[in-house]
Design a protein around this motif. Structure first.
Motif: not given
Length: 233
Positions: A119-121, A126-130, A134-136, A142-146
């Motif tokens: 997870y990263t903030p 932004t469009e990146i998070a679409e 998302v977790k707090d 923060h958004i989950l990135e693989h």
């Protein structure tokens, strides 16, 4: 100890096929695997996905692959100084996934460490998070990135030995460090190839277990994207 030496760049890239995903180290033109990129250009491999900070310049580095339309998709943090990269992106000829630079580095490092996701903030709102989970954490979203999944990782180092231990020099360490060992097969292109035992273990940045192929490059140009000099007084 396994001797991981191959003769040259052509032999090093054997097995890279159309449609594969490749990680390529470097930042702009600093620390890019020049010989390996030239070998890819000559191989005529096509429809590859390239994970790299950017795509070099029009006539050097990954720009050469773009010129021959060998890249299907670029995963980068910015377009940089490459006019052809910009043109192909805006015209829709090239699929582009722009990623925050720190996230790109961490997605490589996570793959290197065997971590599937994090997870990263960065990018939230932004469009990146679409479309991403998302977790707090501590009241901050923060958004989950693989982690990236790549077939080959191609890195450039200053020194290496026959078993794959690598030492980077200065700022050329950049994305080369987190990309080494982050794919199924890692190719290391080095300026100086030495016998095992020559490198000081305390100075080794990447242990040989993360590298499958290594060769000594030649005729490195080491171009500078923009040379700025102070006028004489």
């Amino acid at each position: 100890m396994i001797d991981k030496r191959v003769k040259n760049a052509k032999e090093a890239i054997e097995g890279i096929k159309d449609g594969m995903t490749l990680m390529l180290g470097g930042f702009g033109l600093c620390g890019i695997p020049e010989n390996s990129i030239n070998a890819l250009v000559e191989s005529d491999v096509k429809d590859v996905t390239c994970i790299s900070n950017n795509a070099g310049v029009d006539d050097f580095g990954l720009g050469l692959l773009l010129q021959k339309r060998q890249i299907k998709k670029m995963i980068s943090s910015y377009v940089g100084e490459n006019a052809e990269f910009e043109r192909q992106m805006l015209s829709g000829e090239l699929e582009v996934e722009l990623t925050p630079q720190g996230t790109l580095a961490e997605k490589c490092r996570a793959a290197q460490a065997g971590i599937p996701a994090f997870y990263t903030p960065a990018g939230y709102g932004t469009e990146i998070a679409e479309g991403k989970e998302v977790k707090d954490f501590n009241g901050k979203p923060h958004i989950l990135e693989h982690a990236y999944k790549a077939d080959f990782s191609i890195v450039k180092a200053w020194k290496g030995d026959h078993v794959g231990n690598l030492i980077f020099k200065g700022s050329a360490r950049n994305f080369n460090h987190p990309m080494a060992g982050a794919a199924k097969i890692t190719i290391a292109e080095v300026e100086e190839l030495v016998e095992p035992g020559v490198l000081d273990p305390n100075e080794v940045h990447i242990p040989g277990i993360m590298v499958q192929r290594i060769f000594q490059g030649e005729k490195f140009e080491k171009r500078i994207e923009q040379r700025t000099v102070r006028k004489k007084d």
